[in-house]
Every structure is written in structure tokens, then in C-alpha cells.
Design an enzyme around this catalytic site. Structure first.
Site, short mmCIF file in Angstrom:
data_model
loop_
_atom_site.label_atom_id
_atom_site.label_comp_id
_atom_site.label_asym_id
_atom_site.label_seq_id
_atom_site.Cartn_x
_atom_site.Cartn_y
_atom_site.Cartn_z
N ARG A 194 1.05 2.86 12.83
CA ARG A 194 0.39 1.74 12.24
C ARG A 194 0.31 1.27 10.83
O ARG A 194 -0.04 0.16 10.29
CB ARG A 194 -1.29 1.91 12.61
CG ARG A 194 -1.77 2.13 14.14
CD ARG A 194 -3.07 2.69 14.02
NE ARG A 194 -2.99 4.08 13.45
CZ ARG A 194 -3.75 4.46 12.80
NH1 ARG A 194 -5.12 3.83 12.24
NH2 ARG A 194 -3.96 5.79 12.59
N HIS A 195 1.28 2.39 9.98
CA HIS A 195 1.21 2.10 8.50
C HIS A 195 2.43 1.48 8.06
O HIS A 195 3.56 1.84 8.67
CB HIS A 195 0.91 3.41 7.89
CG HIS A 195 -0.82 3.69 8.05
ND1 HIS A 195 -1.03 4.41 9.14
CD2 HIS A 195 -1.64 3.27 7.44
CE1 HIS A 195 -2.37 4.78 8.96
NE2 HIS A 195 -2.85 3.87 8.13
N ARG B 247 0.89 -1.17 0.01
CA ARG B 247 0.02 0.02 0.06
C ARG B 247 0.84 1.26 0.04
O ARG B 247 1.94 1.42 0.78
CB ARG B 247 -0.97 0.03 1.10
CG ARG B 247 -1.74 -1.46 1.19
CD ARG B 247 -2.96 -1.00 2.07
NE ARG B 247 -3.77 -2.32 2.13
CZ ARG B 247 -4.75 -2.84 2.78
NH1 ARG B 247 -5.28 -1.91 3.46
NH2 ARG B 247 -5.22 -4.10 2.68
N ARG C 196 0.69 -6.36 12.48
CA ARG C 196 -0.29 -5.65 13.57
C ARG C 196 -0.30 -6.66 15.01
O ARG C 196 -0.33 -6.60 16.12
CB ARG C 196 -1.72 -5.51 13.24
CG ARG C 196 -1.30 -4.09 12.57
CD ARG C 196 -2.70 -3.42 12.18
NE ARG C 196 -2.88 -2.12 11.50
CZ ARG C 196 -3.61 -1.48 11.08
NH1 ARG C 196 -4.82 -1.54 11.67
NH2 ARG C 196 -3.54 -0.29 10.71
N GLU D 272 0.97 3.89 1.19
CA GLU D 272 0.50 4.85 2.27
C GLU D 272 1.37 6.18 2.48
O GLU D 272 2.32 5.80 2.75
CB GLU D 272 0.27 4.15 3.50
CG GLU D 272 -0.42 2.87 3.54
CD GLU D 272 -1.91 2.92 3.92
OE1 GLU D 272 -2.44 4.31 4.03
OE2 GLU D 272 -2.43 1.96 4.48
N SER E 141 -10.36 -7.17 8.88
CA SER E 141 -11.37 -6.76 8.53
C SER E 141 -11.99 -8.03 7.75
O SER E 141 -11.26 -8.70 7.24
CB SER E 141 -11.43 -5.68 7.41
OG SER E 141 -11.30 -4.56 7.95
N GLU F 34 -7.33 -2.21 15.32
CA GLU F 34 -8.18 -2.96 14.27
C GLU F 34 -7.40 -4.01 13.74
O GLU F 34 -6.04 -3.80 13.07
CB GLU F 34 -8.53 -2.21 12.98
CG GLU F 34 -9.34 -3.04 12.11
CD GLU F 34 -9.28 -2.29 10.68
OE1 GLU F 34 -9.52 -0.97 10.48
OE2 GLU F 34 -8.96 -2.85 9.58
#
Lengths: 450, 450
Positions: A221-222, A213, A412, A215, A364, A361
């Protein structure tokens, strides 16, 4: 002579052994020398005394040296025992040392707390610290548990491709690759479409692999490159079947890590995760009502949770519900990707969920659209072009059962299981907007804590 | 009603069950209808007769339909049994059918031999064929065996990054990625440098993941994206320790696949691989002398094996040495990468090897250079810049044991274990110069058989 692993020395007391490993600490005291050695299996203290020819070599040894050491294993006298330290009740009386590789000392004290940039700039040596070795041992064991559990539940592993034809899904920022003949390809942001195709082949499938990604955020978190644990299962009644499977999966992972990494958990000094038989499940709206009731902050019309909400819910579940995991379901249809199944009972919400763990999180998931016509319509509703999905859509045109699944970031999960704040500490070689091993440009931005 | 997996129906004779699965074949005969159903666990025949309301639904069913079927399991009469077919001694007397998902028929006969382009153009449905399901079941079980064996030998799995900072290694063609702020990154062609770093952390490590090569050749052996199985082990005396470990690994993989994929091996109709306790080992020069002696063709000064040589050696080993695997060692120093350890006894050759299997190079490996000064010199000798390797070189500056390992292509191993000619048939979603799922340009080149 055959090598004996340090982890097995306790059963070699009063025997002569040869070990191979690294020098961690070296201390000279007159005609004696003391060492801490380690290999992949453990640590032991070695002592040299009364052997001038051995002492001469011993005096050259510094931290990082790789050595072959022969000696006799002895029980330590009662008062010299260190119960807290591994092999603290034995020592190796060294009779021979051979230097296998020399080493320069690290440019910092290996035992102190290092700032993140130092930790990452010197990854090849900082990874050798006990703390880092423990984190990535936990990471390896998470994978063992993940695969063993899924295999036992009839899932088949598959290899999802990472070079993809275009940014069909839209959404997340995508890295572009120069392919052949001037064609531009993309790096996969998720194996989503492939795992749905594979659910049509084996019903239950999982994949482990990198996703990418672009980002622009440099937060705790990224990452630009994430190791994703994906699974997909067919013949479900709705998203609650996925929730049940994921609950069993997370319990299996925590149980395995607690067992396989007992020493690492002590070293990392982290509490065991609370994993009741059923994790709390609440809809987004219920979660927001709870937040309003408990904190007075009204977010009851927001389309998603913010990081502070995730922290609040996890804290609440830990203190009041006996669980470190919380499922939040029913995110708005507008906010979820086209493949997310709408809840027919309340069509503005989806049969989707996030799993929160210790304030973050973790994954998902949800039920996916499985009817061809519905899926084509959903693609159009999102302003995307069904023609670009023709390869994927074959799986639906030719019959696929109701199915659902999750994607979970390995880093994570590792970070939260190991109690480290920044996901980069739980990534061997983290990539982000500023760094691919070393800084990619001289302009170094600082970590923003969001 | 609870779902019963088809694979367990034999223990449900004279009971009522509900299955969920796909219709493979549907035949109507007057007031009767016959079906072949499958789910992830197996196949079974279903029969409808004397139930007009069920027959009405049954008549709608076509291949690909997803259904829930309730019925009674019966033993077939003796003369109706088909011993060769799975569940050929039972049948399901259908009492209720519910259509879960409808399906369009495939645009070709699913049971015929398909050409490669059709096979790949329609991957989401061709993967549902028994032949394809068998190939990727074997692939999944290779991974189970690979990881279980290495875990049992004290190896730790790690995640090697795929976005790398530059094309430090040179050599293989590299895909370029637009990273942030105008920086150009590369896609990793191998996890080599990272697994050496990790050998300095855990001694024995392995990784599974994609690697990327911008191969301009469209052959039966080449892919743009390959799933690589890598391992690296420290504290070796030389490359022969790696050869011993890899021999045990390949034997463990073959043994596991033979057991876990017994039905698939029958279906694919492939002979079991010959895996003697020790595989034949010969130097490149010995192999070339053998080729000269047996075929009269003189390649005794060539720096490498050609595909025809690999086929000859494997054929020879199969017929004369009782092995489908052959190690060829000692490739020229000039032809191997900078990290390859030279053989001090004959410095123009290296402590390297290829493992050949059924006519194809399956993996490359060897001992690596572990002394810092030697490594810097080798980098320079290859015309590369040591400064570009500064991150990697830390592992050597700060002490690393002698180590070595291999990289092995999962698709090649799968292809050779499954007896398929083209490596693309052993790749779920193969990428090459012409294809990322669909053709990347209208100009489609034909496969060159090299």
C-alpha cells in the site's frame, strides 16, 4: 501516404491503407508470414503471401520492431473470424513493409505473469503489455472524469507547491531538500494548507499532483511518491456536504471509466464497481460494533481501523449493502490533524471520514476548523507552534467560510478499479524505500504483505 | 434556505433569495447601509434600510466578513444602473444577515497596486483580489484547454515521477533530496526521459506537473518550482510535425481562454493574442540575419538567442507577420541536450525549436534521437555515462518510433496571456532563491531585471 490508424480499419475494407505501428507477434510458415501489429488505437493481423520481395523483409521482423506497412484490408472468411479479438473479422494483406526501427527481443516472455521486480526493472518495456496499458488507460480516464466532474460543479484547479518551508504539520515522515544558502526545505506530504488558502479564494478548488512521504514501510500500500487528487469546498454545513459531493464524484468516475475503458475492463477481467446513489455511512464506533457483532472481535475502543477491519467492512458492504464504497466517520480528535473540525455534539470525535473501497482506505477527509481562534488553539493543543503557521493563518484571520474536503491517492484508486493487489502495479514508476526505477542499494528487501 | 449563487441573481428579480459570500465593501449612511458582496460566481450590491434589527448587524460588517444574506432582488431604477459593473442593473434589498465568519481588515488597501513582496507576503489574502483571481482563472482554463485539445488528438495523460535517482542529464542545477539509507536522490528538472519512455507505450502522451531547478538567479523569469506542460508524440517525420501540433494547441488554448475568461480579459485589460493559422518559423541563423538587417547588431554566429533578441523577434512578428507567436528552429547541436535529433542536412544544427510568445521563450522542443546506437553515442559525446541511462535506454533497445515533443512553463504562458511582467505574479506560491512563501533568510535580495 497518409497513415491510417488501426482502430479505424474496419471502415476501410477492400481499400489500400498504410499503417504504422509495432510488431507484436511474427510467425513464418513457408512462403507465408503472419503478424500481429498494434498502434495506439488498436490491433490487426497482417498476412504476407506470394510476394517474395515483401516476404524477404517480413522475415526480418521480430516482436518490438516498428514498421510502416501498406496493404489491402479484407474481411476474413466466416470460419476464420475471431469474434473475441479486436479486428478479428478483418485482416491486412500486406503489399509493402518498411522497417522504421529495429528492436531486440525482451529478455522474458512478454505474455507470462511477471514477478513485481521484473515488472518494475523493465518498466519501459513491460508497460507496453496489454495488461499494463489497460491499467494506465484507466488511470488517465480517472483523471478525465475527476476534472470534468469537478469543473462542472464549479471547482477551480490550482497548482499546489511541492517545495515547502518546513515540516509545520509534523506527523508523516518528510523528505528534506537542500535549498539555497544552507536552508533546508521539505517535500510536501499534502497540499492541505494550500487548498484551504485557495478555498478562501475560489470557494471550490481541486489539485492533482505528487506528494511525498518518507515511508519506511515496504508494503503493498505504501509509496514514497503518490499522485494525490485533492479537493476543498467552502460554504458547507458540515462534513456531510463533502460526503455528498464525494459520493457524486466517485459515481461519476466509475461511470466514466466503465464507458471509456470498456475494452480494458474486459481485458482486466474485473467486476463493475457497485455504486448505489448513497454509499453506506457509519461512525467509527458503529463500524466497530458491527465488526464485533459479525466476527466477535472486540475493537470497540480502538482509535482507528486496521487494514483487516477495512477489508471486513468493504466485504460486508458489498454483500449486504449493495455498495463497494463505505464511509466511516467520526475518528477521534486525538488522532486527526489540527485542522480537523471537532463534532460539537461529541467533542472527542471529529467531523472527519475515510472512504473505503474494495478493502482499502481510498481517501481521508472532513470538515476543517475555520475560526481563527479555534485553529490557533488546536495548533497549540497538538504541541505545534502557531508562529510557524503564520502564512497559512492569514486566510483565517481575514475571513474564511466553513469548508472541507478530501485527499485521495490516484494509485490506490487505480489499483482497486483495476483489480491489482499491489499499488505499485498501478504506479508507472513507483518509488519506495528500495527503488527509484532501479534499486537504490544492493540490499534489496522483500515486499511485506501487511 | 437554499443558497442562490450571486451569478444567477439576474433571473431571480422580485424574488426572495439567500446568498452566501464575502463582504467586499461596506458603507454606512445614517439609517442605510450599502454593501458589495461576492461569491465564487459573481458580485452584487446589497442595501439595508428601514430595518433597525438588520441595520444593527449590518453595522458590524467589514470587508472580509463571511455572511449569509437573505433579501429581495430588485431591478435598479434606470438612472442608478451601472452597465460596466457585474449585476450593475440589480440590487439586493437585505432583510436578514447572519455573520458566518468574522475578519480582520487587511493591513493594506486591497485595491491599490502592491509591490511584489507585499503581494507575496500576504498571498492568502492578496489572491482574493479581482486581479489575482483573474490571473489564476486564466491559468486554470489554460489547463482545461491543454488537456481537452490533447485528449481530442489521441494523447494519454501520465504521471511523471519527481523523485529521480540521479542527475543523469547534467545541465540545469538540481536540488538534492535525502532519500533512504543514506542514498541521495534528485528532484526532476524535467519529465523528458519518462515521456520518451511513455511515447513507446501510448505514442502520444502528455504530463502536467512540477519540475524543480536550483536556479541561483532571481529574475522576473526564474522560479525554483515550475508547473510544466509536457507532451511527446511518436510516428513523426521530423520536428515540423511537432510544430504543427503545437501551433494547433496554442490556437486552441488562446481560443478557449478568450471564450472562458472573457470577463477576466476585460479586467486584465490585455489585447487578444494574434494566432494566425500558421505561426512564423525561422531558423536561428535566419532570425539572427533578420536582427542584423533590422537593427544592425551582428549576432549571426551566436549559439542562442538572448532575451533582447526574443523580444525583438516577437515585436517584429507582431507588427509585420500578424502573429504573437514565433518558432525559431535549428539550435546548435553543441548547445542542445543529448536526446535532441541532429538535422542530417546540416549536422551542426538540430531539429529543435523554441516557441517565443510576446517576447519570451514559452517552450522548447524538437525531434528526439530514436535509434539506440545513435543515442548511446550522443550520450557519450556529451561526456555522460550510458550506464547511468540503462533504465531509459531500454525503451530504445526494444523499438521506438521517431518522436518529438515540447515542454512549456505554465507560469510563463499565464504571465504572457495575462500581461503581467513578472512570472511570480502568475505563480500562486512562487519559490525562488529567497522565498518559500515567506523569506527563507533575512538577507533579502532585490529582483534583478534581466
Amino acid at each position: 501516404m497518409t497513415r491510417t490508424l488501426i482502430g479505424t480499419l474496419k471502415s476501410e475494407v477492400e481499400k489500400e491503407v498504410t499503417i504504422q505501428g509495432w510488431v507484436d507477434v511474427s510467425r513464418q510458415q513457408g512462403k507465408m508470414a503472419f503478424f500481429d501489429f498494434h498502434d495506439r488505437s488498436g490491433k490487426v493481423q497482417g498476412i504476407v503471401f506470394g510476394k517474395p520481395e515483401v516476404l524477404e523483409i517480413a522475415q526480418k521482423l521480430k516482436a518490438g520492431y516498428v514498421v510502416e506497412v501498406t496493404g489491402n484490408v479484407h474481411s476474413r472468411p466466416e470460419k476464420m473470424r475471431n469474434e473475441k479479438s479486436e479486428n478479428g473479422d478483418i485482416e491486412l494483406e500486406v503489399t509493402k513493409i518498411e522497417i522504421i526501427s529495429e528492436a531486440e527481443p525482451a529478455p522474458f516472455d512478454m505474455d507470462t505473469e511477471l514477478n513485481l521486480d521484473t515488472l518494475l526493472d523493465y518498466r519501459p518495456i513491460t508497460l507496453r503489455r496489454d495488461h499494463e496499458r489497460a491499467i494506465f488507460k484507466v488511470q488517465a480516464e480517472i483523471l478525465v472524469a475527476y476534472r470534468n466532474f469537478l469543473n462542472s460543479e464549479g471547482f477551480t484547479e490550482f497548482q499546489a507547491p511541492k517545495l515547502v518551508g518546513g515540516d509545520a504539520e509534523g506527523g508523516a515522515e518528510v523528505f528534506k531538500v537542500k535549498y539555497f544558502k544552507g536552508v533546508e526545505a521539505s517535500l510536501a506530504t499534502s497540499p492541505q494548507l494550500y487548498k484551504q488558502i485557495m478555498a478562501g479564494v475560489y470557494e471550490r478548488v481541486f489539485a492533482v499532483g505528487p506528494t511525498f512521504r518518507a515511508e519506511k514501510s515496504a508494503t503493498t500500500r505504501h509509496l514514497s511518491e503518490i499522485s494525490m487528487l485533492d479537493l476543498e469546498m467552502a460554504f458547507i454545513k458540515d462534513h456531510t456536504d463533502v460526503i455528498s459531493m464525494v459520493t457524486k464524484l466517485m459515481r461519476a468516475i466509475v461511470e466514466h471509466v466503465n464507458k471509456a475503458c470498456a475494452a480494458e475492463i474486459v481485458l482486466l477481467d474485473i467486476p463493475l464497481a457497485l455504486t448505489p446513489e448513497a454509499f453506506p455511512v457509519m461512525t467509527l464506533r458503529e463500524a466497530q460494533a458491527l465488526i464485533k457483532k459479525e466476527t466477535g472481535v472486540d475493537k470497540t475502543t480502538e482509535p482507528d481501523l486496521e487494514p483487516e477491519d477495512e477489508r471486513f467492512l468493504c466485504d460486508y458492504a458489498n454483500k449486504n449493502l449493495g455498495s463497494d464504497f463505505v464511509f466511516v466517520t467520526h475518528f477521534p480528535t486525538k488522532k486527526r490533524p489540527f485542522y480537523t473540525h471537532v463534532d460539537p455534539a461529541c467533542p472527542e470525535f471529529t467531523r472527519s471520514f475515510d472512504l473505503l473501497f474494495r478493502g482499502l482506505e481510498m481517501c481521508s477527509g472532513g470538515q476543517r476548523v475555520h475560526r481563527y481562534e479555534d485553529l490557533v488553539q488546536r495548533i497549540k493543543d497538538k504541541g505545534l507552534d502557531p508562529d510557524k503557521f503564520s502564512f497559512y493563518l492569514q486566510a483565517f484571520k481575514h475571513g474564511i467560510p466553513p469548508h472541507g474536503g478530501i485527499g485521495m491517492g490516484l494509485e490506490r484508486l487505480t489499483a482497486k478499479l483495476c483489480g491489482v493487489v499491489n499499488v505499485k502495479e498501478a504506479t508507472l514508476f513507483p518509488r519506495d524505500i528500495n527503488r527509484i526505477d532501479t534499486f537504490t542499494s544492493k540490499e534489496q528487501s522483500t515486499e511485506a504483505e501487511i
